[in-house]
Write a protein that holds these residues in place. Structure first.
Motif, PDB file in Angstrom:
ATOM      1  N   GLU A 191     -14.465   1.399   7.930  1.00 14.31           N
ATOM      2  CA  GLU A 191     -14.265   2.002   6.591  1.00 14.31           C
ATOM      3  C   GLU A 191     -14.678   3.459   6.645  1.00 14.31           C
ATOM      4  O   GLU A 191     -14.017   4.236   6.182  1.00 14.31           O
ATOM      5  CB  GLU A 191     -14.206   1.101   5.449  1.00 14.31           C
ATOM      6  N   CYS A 219     -10.016   0.610  -2.741  1.00 16.20           N
ATOM      7  CA  CYS A 219      -8.876  -0.350  -2.444  1.00 16.20           C
ATOM      8  C   CYS A 219      -7.918  -0.728  -3.547  1.00 16.20           C
ATOM      9  O   CYS A 219      -8.515  -1.101  -4.749  1.00 16.20           O
ATOM     10  CB  CYS A 219      -9.348  -1.566  -1.793  1.00 16.20           C
ATOM     11  N   ARG A 248     -18.025   0.095  -0.330  1.00 17.13           N
ATOM     12  CA  ARG A 248     -17.783  -1.309  -0.119  1.00 17.13           C
ATOM     13  C   ARG A 248     -18.989  -2.113  -0.213  1.00 17.13           C
ATOM     14  O   ARG A 248     -19.656  -2.633   0.924  1.00 17.13           O
ATOM     15  CB  ARG A 248     -17.242  -1.822   1.401  1.00 17.13           C
ATOM     16  N   ALA A 286       0.901  -1.113  -0.026  1.00 18.20           N
ATOM     17  CA  ALA A 286      -0.043  -0.104   0.138  1.00 18.20           C
ATOM     18  C   ALA A 286       0.959   1.166  -0.192  1.00 18.20           C
ATOM     19  O   ALA A 286       0.372   2.501   0.061  1.00 18.20           O
ATOM     20  CB  ALA A 286      -0.746  -0.088   1.354  1.00 18.20           C
TER      21      ALA A 286
END
Ligand code: SF4
Length: 275
Positions: free
Chosen positions: A152, A58, A162, A28
């Motif tokens: 999140e 993501c 999501r 990441a």
């Protein structure tokens, strides 16, 4: 950047390469990895690099994952020992393709790490296991020090950000793990996705109400152009406001600032949460 940091970073990278291990720190491109590695903390990503879900924020690839590697638990423990880590965070992609969602694999990694006397803490950052009680029990019985599952974002943005997860399911997972009373419970929020500050405060209160002890709040940054676009850059004083509100709501340890990520200063936050 001092020379020692660079050298240590090179050594750690080498160990990871030799052991064929992935860290979220590197994949990441986390801005905090030098500081964390030097503080003896790293985040290993287990169960491969392909996720069965496709969250808009993501950078991890989605698709059909490979079968779990049966030797991974020992390799993680070996690498942690070689890297002289004191605190290890273990996370994974979501494996909806596995009957237990990968819960037993997490348990094996926790148990392998526990054989390392130098470790002061093991934290797991897990998917929601689709709320499976059996999977949650498997992880809980392996006795991680910290159980982390990210909410999140705020309730109104879940479907967009999501789609295969849910606000209710994530809160429920955290609540059931908190009721066991054997682990510190942790969660994380990203801001800058189009939420209002009131919605963030609502999410913070919802996390406190299910027994969350540790919270991280950081600025969302799009991994690449095709990811969900940043809607705003939240100012540092607003991050302070989130922190104050979370502490008032009873969350014991809070890291809230633009560059904060889920494993940021993880060992320190666990200590703070112990009170
Ligand atoms: S479930 Fe996790 S790893 Fe998978 S796409 Fe969503 S955030 Fe990324």
């Amino acid at each position: 950047m001092d020379l020692r940091t660079d050298q240590h970073y090179v050594e750690v990278s080498q160990v990871l390469r030799e052991k064929g291990l992935h860290t979220v720190c590197k994949s990441a491109k986390c801005p905090n990895r030098h500081a964390c590695w030097n503080a003896g903390t790293a985040t290993f990503m287990i169960l491969g690099e392909t996720c069965t879900r496709n969250c808009g924020f993501c950078g991890i690839q989605s698709g059909r994952p490979m079968a779990p590697d049966l030797h991974e638990a020992q390799r993680v423990a070996d690498a942690a020992a070689i890297m002289k880590l004191r605190y290890v965070v273990v996370t994974s992609v979501t494996r909806d393709d596995l009957p237990d969602g990968g819960a037993d694999h997490f348990a094996q990694v926790i148990r392998a790490l526990r054989t390392n006397p130098g470790l002061t803490g093991v934290e797991v950052l897990t998917p929601d296991f689709n709320g499976s009680e059996e999977s949650l029990s498997t992880v809980a019985e392996a006795r991680p020090d910290v159980f982390n599952h990210n909410l999140e974002t705020v309730r109104s943005l879940q479907q967009k950000i999501r789609p295969q997860a849910s606000y209710r399911c994530s809160l429920d997972v955290l609540s059931r793990m908190a009721q066991r009373g054997t682990m510190r419970i942790k969660s994380g929020l990203m801001v800058g996705l189009g939420e209002t500050d009131d919605e963030v405060l609502e999410a913070i209160h919802d996390l406190a109400s299910v027994g969350c002890h540790i919270l991280t709040v950081g600025q969302y940054l799009a991994p690449e152009r095709h990811h969900y676009p940043v809607q705003r850059y939240v100012s540092p004083d607003v991050f302070d406001l989130y922190r104050e509100e979370a502490l008032k709501a009873g969350i014991r340890a809070v890291a809230s600032a633009p560059l904060v990520r889920s494993s940021y200063r993880a060992a320190e936050l666990m200590k703070q949460a112990e009170g």
